[in-house]
Design a protein around this motif. Structure first.
Motif, mmCIF file in Angstrom:
data_model
loop_
_atom_site.group_PDB
_atom_site.id
_atom_site.type_symbol
_atom_site.label_atom_id
_atom_site.label_comp_id
_atom_site.label_asym_id
_atom_site.label_seq_id
_atom_site.Cartn_x
_atom_site.Cartn_y
_atom_site.Cartn_z
ATOM 1 N N GLU A 85 -22.446 109.380 29.443
ATOM 2 C CA GLU A 85 -22.101 108.865 28.125
ATOM 3 C C GLU A 85 -21.109 109.784 27.425
ATOM 4 O O GLU A 85 -20.114 109.332 26.842
ATOM 5 C CB GLU A 85 -23.390 108.726 27.297
ATOM 6 C CG GLU A 85 -23.210 107.982 25.984
ATOM 7 C CD GLU A 85 -23.097 106.494 26.174
ATOM 8 O OE1 GLU A 85 -22.701 105.811 25.216
ATOM 9 O OE2 GLU A 85 -23.375 105.998 27.298
ATOM 10 N N ASP B 126 -26.933 103.160 34.568
ATOM 11 C CA ASP B 126 -26.726 101.734 34.351
ATOM 12 C C ASP B 126 -25.543 101.593 33.383
ATOM 13 O O ASP B 126 -25.687 101.721 32.171
ATOM 14 C CB ASP B 126 -27.979 101.102 33.777
ATOM 15 C CG ASP B 126 -27.854 99.589 33.667
ATOM 16 O OD1 ASP B 126 -26.823 99.044 34.114
ATOM 17 O OD2 ASP B 126 -28.793 98.962 33.114
ATOM 18 N N GLN C 277 -25.500 99.438 30.227
ATOM 19 C CA GLN C 277 -26.185 99.901 29.035
ATOM 20 C C GLN C 277 -25.450 101.039 28.333
ATOM 21 O O GLN C 277 -25.917 101.534 27.320
ATOM 22 C CB GLN C 277 -27.602 100.378 29.402
ATOM 23 C CG GLN C 277 -28.464 99.311 30.058
ATOM 24 C CD GLN C 277 -28.743 98.152 29.125
ATOM 25 O OE1 GLN C 277 -28.826 98.335 27.904
ATOM 26 N NE2 GLN C 277 -28.879 96.953 29.686
ATOM 27 N N SER C 278 -24.303 101.462 28.881
ATOM 28 C CA SER C 278 -23.542 102.575 28.310
ATOM 29 C C SER C 278 -22.542 102.044 27.282
ATOM 30 O O SER C 278 -21.605 101.307 27.630
ATOM 31 C CB SER C 278 -22.814 103.350 29.409
ATOM 32 O OG SER C 278 -22.016 104.362 28.843
ATOM 33 N N ARG D 97 -18.524 100.861 27.939
ATOM 34 C CA ARG D 97 -18.061 99.520 27.550
ATOM 35 C C ARG D 97 -16.829 99.618 26.646
ATOM 36 O O ARG D 97 -15.869 98.837 26.789
ATOM 37 C CB ARG D 97 -19.187 98.774 26.833
ATOM 38 C CG ARG D 97 -20.321 98.341 27.745
ATOM 39 C CD ARG D 97 -21.151 97.251 27.089
ATOM 40 N NE ARG D 97 -21.657 97.666 25.797
ATOM 41 C CZ ARG D 97 -22.820 98.263 25.598
ATOM 42 N NH1 ARG D 97 -23.600 98.528 26.648
ATOM 43 N NH2 ARG D 97 -23.221 98.598 24.394
#
Length: 880
Positions: A786, A856, A859-860, A864
């Protein structure tokens, strides 16, 4: 017009009233109420107290003249009724006065005979009183004579009973002794009790005891009447008591000698000896001479054996086998002892003894006792001595204690008279204080068995058994002695016998001889000195592979060994459980202090992280999200000193995390398997429960994990971000290329972005600092991915700003370079298209690298945004 004709709307109100009446369906009487005329039923006139105001208020609709008229009419009615009543009863009143004439003279004539009758009655009463007094006097004289007669009968009974007892006991006076010397019989007794059969003698003494109890009852009753006769014959009563006690003691001693020494009697007659023993003990109980019987048993049986078995050189002498008597060896053990097995717990105070599977052949009850079997499994002189004592108690004293328990008179009906003590009950009694209850009866276990054995161990073997200066020998002796005491308690006839034994002064003195605080101080010094020697080095250095591989440092391993030593079978003593528990908490606190000192030199901001459970993220003041703040990207490559510092941070933090997690797992495991079962139950009943205290101590240590995880993540993020530096040079590289082909694969630096993470965890490489933490790869990788994605987006944004600046410089040209949204068909337009394609390929490869680490990407949020950024610019370029 309607309003002028009916200004008050009376018609409308009338219509509404009619409508309401029709709707209700009930007839309405609009006539005003008329007051009822005055009568006797009026509540205001018949009230106990006439109230004028209430009466006038009830007639408020009547005017005063009308009210006056009504009252006058009512008064006239009352007068008429009064006259009518007088007229009706006038004749009866006149006739009554006429009928009473002449009655006074008649009453005077009736008075004269009443005086004579009264005088006669009083004279008769006096005569009856005199007769009653005479009768009462005679009755009192008869009562006195009856009491004197009863007392004389009582004295005769006492005299006869004394004579009968002296006859039964062959007690003679001086005159009778001289006559007996001439060959005369004494009270018709042809032979002395010593010449009688033993069985008849036991029954004979039982009969004498019953007669003697009756004599004492009569004597006490006569003494309450203050009879001088009782005081004069007291010497004879004392002589009877002395003779009875002497004969009973002699018989009891003879029976004990015969039962203990199996060579004196045959096997067939031993059952009769047991019956005689029961009769003797019942006689002792009848006479309340329990202590006399205990003294004989202690003197003739126990003390003689103890002197031969327990002496200063007993531990050095070879043990002699104790052959049991046949009747006692062949009898089956009670049912409550046949099912006894060693405690099946993960850890018990006597693990070193109970875990033995090979046992020597044992006898009777001893074979059913796990403590006796544990002693038999040991090759130690003290254990062998204890086994000999247990077998002696089982062979020679158990049957006697059982008989005494059955014949004793119990003051409490709930007290068991049979051998119903179970090992579970005895274990519960061992951990709970006993309650003192008044008891009269045999206490052979306390006053005979333990009083002699315990006193002999204290006096003869005290210097060897209670050797507190030698911890290993002391713990071994304490363990064997406690097993010996528990085995003795199993042989007790009841729970009450165990309670009395534990309250006996010899038992208390025996327990005080164990200098447990001294033993604990020696163990404490042994454990702490070794631990402090290891903790003197406040550096997080990885230990050699020769030790326990679960711990990374020697210090953590030393702390765990110290905690394990507190509860090991070689050191732990149940009576010191509270001290070892406190030492365990102190060891954990000391380890926390050492960790704080060792981690003080790690130079890294303690940013919170979510890479480890229970960790929290540090929020930026201007950021509403919970993500860790993204540092500014480096402008130059790190130096060798910074690389070495980062390596040290990774190494130290990883070592600390491995040790803390291993310590938590091991400590909670030993708590579940050992400590929670060894601590006394009363500690768990307190408000501050031991489990809560342990969790609090471990929480103080595990609270360092989020800080350590955040430092590791911070270093790895910085190293991964260093691989993103070539992103800024992508436009210049494509413009300088001579081969203007469209890119088909990701840039060379993409596979190197997460290489520090793989190197740290030892993924597809040699062992790294975080190899023991591989279960945290996914949690670390999520946060690292992230943060790196955010920095990736920062580089792309910075490159966009740079290209926009170049576009403004070339705005005079018709065809300008436009990285984001350009639609030129010349060389610069093709370069922009190739740059956008390369960025898309790089971002897609970047996402695949994250998925390899378990991230995943869907879910980041940062990824995105990055993916949308590069694809949005491509879409804008196509539209232009």
């Amino acid at each position: 017009m309607a309003s002028s004709a009916d200004p008050f709307d009376l018609d409308r109100l009338a219509e509404e009233l009619v409508a309401r009446e029709e709707k209700s369906g009930e007839p309405v009487d609009h006539d005003l109420p008329l007051p009822l005329p005055l009568s006797h039923d009026n509540p205001y006139l018949t009230a106990p107290t006439f109230n004028v105001e209430e009466f006038l208020l009830s007639r408020v609709h009547t005017s005063l003249p009308e009210l006056r008229t009504e009252l006058r009419e009512y008064m006239a009615t009352l007068k008429e009724e009064l006259v009518r009543l007088i007229n009706d009863d006038y004749e009866a009143f006149i006739s009554l006065s006429t009928d009473l004439q002449g009655e006074g003279t008649r009453l005077e004539r009736l008075k004269f005979p009443l005086g004579d009758i009264k005088a006669q009655i009083l004279e008769s009463k006096d005569e009856l009183s005199a007769i009653q007094a005479a009768i009462q006097e005679k009755l009192q004289k008869r009562a006195v004579l009856r009491e004197e007669k009863t007392l004389l009968h009582l004295l005769l009974k006492i005299s006869e009973s004394m004579t009968r007892l002296e006859s039964l006991l062959s007690i003679t006076s001086e005159q009778e002794s001289s006559e007996a010397s001439n060959g005369r019989l004494i009270y018709g007794v042809e032979e002395s009790p010593e010449d009688k059969d033993r069985a008849n003698q036991a029954k004979h003494l039982s009969r004498v005891a019953a007669e003697y109890n009756q004599l004492l009852y009569h004597v006490n009753k006569a003494r309450s009447e203050r009879c001088v006769f009782v005081d004069q014959i007291q010497w004879r009563i004392d002589r009877i008591q002395s003779s009875l006690s002497s004969d009973l003691d002699h018989l009891f001693s003879t029976i004990l000698s015969g039962l203990v020494d199996g060579t004196k009697v045959s096997e067939i007659n031993k059952a009769k000896w047991t019956s005689d023993l029961t009769e003797c003990l019942r006689t002792y109980d009848m006479l309340c001479l329990w202590r006399d019987a205990e003294d004989i048993l202690r003197r003739d049986v126990v003390r003689a054996y103890v002197k031969k078995a327990i002496y200063p050189g007993a531990l050095a002498a070879p043990p002699s086998p104790l052959v049991p008597h046949t009747p006692f060896a062949t009898t089956a053990a009670p049912s409550f002892l046949q099912s006894i097995q060693p405690p099946r717990t993960p850890y018990t105070p006597y693990t070193a003894l109970h875990n033995r599977t090979s046992f020597a052949p044992t006898l009777g009850l001893a074979s059913s006792s796990p403590w006796a079997r544990s002693l038999e499994a040991l090759d130690d002189p003290l254990a062998k001595l204890y086994i000999q004592v247990i077998r002696f108690v089982e062979r020679d004293l158990c049957r006697i204690m059982d008989i005494a328990e059955r014949v004793s008179i119990k003051p409490l009906p709930a007290m068991s008279r049979e051998k119903n003590t179970s090992v579970g009950n005895l274990s519960m009694l061992a951990s709970q204080p006993t309650k003192s209850t008044e008891f009269h009866g045999f206490e052979i276990m306390a006053n005979v068995v333990w009083a002699e054995i315990g006193n002999a161990i204290i006096e003869e073997l005290g210097t060897v058994v209670f050797a507190a200066g030698r911890p290993n020998e002391f713990r071994k002796n304490h363990e064997m002695t406690q097993a010996f005491v528990r085995a003795i308690e199993v042989l007790a006839p009841s729970e009450h016998a165990v309670e009395v034994m534990r309250k006996h002064p010899v038992y208390m003195s025996f327990e005080r001889r164990w200098q447990l605080p001294v033993y604990f101080q020696l163990r404490w010094k042994e454990i702490i000195s070794k631990l402090e020697e290891s903790l003197s080095v406040t550096r997080l250095d990885k230990a050699d592979q020769g030790g326990d591989k679960n711990f990374a440092t020697i210090q953590a391993r030393a702390v765990w060994e110290a905690i394990s030593a507190c509860w090991s079978a070689e050191i732990y003593i149940p009576d010191l459980s509270h001290r070892f528990w406190r030492l365990t908490l102190q060891l954990l606190s000391r380890y926390k202090t050492w960790l704080d000192q060792a981690l003080a030199g790690v130079d890294e901001s303690p940013t919170k992280s979510t890479a480890y459970p229970n960790a929290t993220k540090e929020r930026r003041p201007d950021s509403p999200s919970g993500r860790a703040s993204t540092p500014a990207p480096p402008t130059e490559a790190p130096s060798a000193e910074s690389i070495a510092a980062d390596d040290a941070v990774l190494r130290h933090c990883s070592i600390a995390m491995v040790d803390i997690r291993t310590m938590e797992v091991n400590v909670m495991s030993v708590w579940q398997e050992q400590i929670s079962m060894l601590l006394p139950e009363y500690l768990n009943d307190d408000e501050a429960r031991p489990g809560d205290a342990l969790e609090h101590s471990m929480h103080n240590i595990t609270s360092l994990l989020p800080m350590l995880a955040s430092r590791i993540v911070s270093v790895l993020v910085r190293r991964c971000s260093e691989a993103l530096l070539p992103v800024r040079s992508i436009p210049s590289q494509f413009r300088a290329m001579s081969n203007k082909r469209v890119p088909s694969e990701a840039s060379y630096f993409i596979p190197t972005i997460f290489r520090p993470v793989k190197t740290y965890f030892g993924i597809n490489t040699t062992e790294g600092p975080g190899s023991p933490l591989k279960d945290l790869v996914q949690k670390f990788a999520v946060e690292i991915f992230e943060t790196v994605a955010e920095r990736y987006g920062y580089y792309v944004t910075a490159m966009r700003k740079t290209e926009e600046s170049l576009r403004r410089l070339k705005k005079g040209r018709k065809t300008t370079f436009s990285l984001f949204g350009g639609n030129a068909k010349d060389d610069e337009g093709r370069d922009e298209e190739r740059i956008r394609t390369q960025m898309i390929l790089d971002v897609e490869a970047f996402g695949r690298e994250g998925e390899v680490l378990g991230v995943d990407i869907a879910q980041s949020a940062a990824f995105r945004m990055l993916d949308e950024m590069v694809h949005r610019e491509e879409a804008e370029a196509q539209l232009q």
